[in-house]
Design a protein around this motif. Sequence first.
Motif, PDB file in Angstrom:
ATOM      1  N   ASN A 147      -8.018   7.019   3.846  1.00 46.55           N
ATOM      2  CA  ASN A 147      -7.738   6.075   4.924  1.00 46.55           C
ATOM      3  C   ASN A 147      -7.040   6.765   6.095  1.00 46.55           C
ATOM      4  N   GLN A 148      -6.076   7.631   5.777  1.00 47.59           N
ATOM      5  CA  GLN A 148      -5.334   8.336   6.816  1.00 47.59           C
ATOM      6  C   GLN A 148      -6.212   9.318   7.587  1.00 47.59           C
ATOM      7  N   ARG A 195       0.819  -1.213   0.000  1.00 50.92           N
ATOM      8  CA  ARG A 195       0.000   0.000   0.000  1.00 50.92           C
ATOM      9  C   ARG A 195       0.853   1.264   0.000  1.00 50.92           C
ATOM     10  N   ALA A 206     -12.293   5.630   1.331  1.00 56.74           N
ATOM     11  CA  ALA A 206     -11.141   4.811   0.950  1.00 56.74           C
ATOM     12  C   ALA A 206     -11.591   3.590   0.145  1.00 56.74           C
ATOM     13  N   GLU A 207     -12.674   2.964   0.581  1.00 59.48           N
ATOM     14  CA  GLU A 207     -13.207   1.811  -0.141  1.00 59.48           C
ATOM     15  C   GLU A 207     -13.748   2.221  -1.514  1.00 59.48           C
ATOM     16  N   GLN A 253     -13.123   5.559   6.019  1.00 58.36           N
ATOM     17  CA  GLN A 253     -13.011   4.238   5.412  1.00 58.36           C
ATOM     18  C   GLN A 253     -13.973   4.055   4.241  1.00 58.36           C
TER      19      GLN A 253
END
Length: 232
Positions: A157-158, A10, A165-166, A162
């Motif tokens: 994500n950071q 990643r 991010a997904e 989420q």
Amino acid sequence: MTEMKTFGYRNYLEEIYCFLAVCYLKEPKFGPTTALLEKNMEFLHKSLKGSELYKQVDLCYTDWLAHTRFRRKIKEDYIGLFQQSIIVISGLLPRETYYRDTHILTKHYNGKSSNEIVSFYNSACPDFVPDSGEAPDHIGNELMFAANLVREAMKANQSGNQVLAEYYAHLRCSFLAKHMLRWLPDFCRDVHEKASTAFYRTVADLTIYFVRQDYDNLQARFKSEQVASGSC
């Protein structure tokens, strides 16, 4: 295949996509290309784990540093492969349109595939700006877009988002399946046939390796998440 099978997957995926994109977009010059190789050699070494592909990379890197003649041949190969005249002479054009729209014959033709790519860019990442010197569906621009999707997913994500991010991960999976993997195998095969140096044959091998691995990793991740949620 899981995402952790590759060292630093990643963290390094964005950089490897950018590295490959530059190999197709920029004429190789000693300073910039050396810096680019140095930046990515540790990841390539650890991710490829002594494979034949890494041996090819390492040999090219060594020859690049040591031999002026080798660097000159690579430059000539780049021009012959990727900087041809408007009319395609050798049968190799690094564009999705060429491979999916009945082998068009000019570098600046925008067919169905090119229009689909622009729509995908605009809907997924409106701020993404392709390299202005090449068509939107040029291999370098598609790789840069994949890098952009990785970057957006990591930023989300950071920040703890989420869901976002997904969303970007699924966009990348869709982009790889609907676009890159539909023409990259043929393109990389043609680079192998027409390249006069091991350098660009190795770049082609790295391209198809990492794009396929990224897609397989995403598919495995989504399947694992479905199992965990009991939605299979």
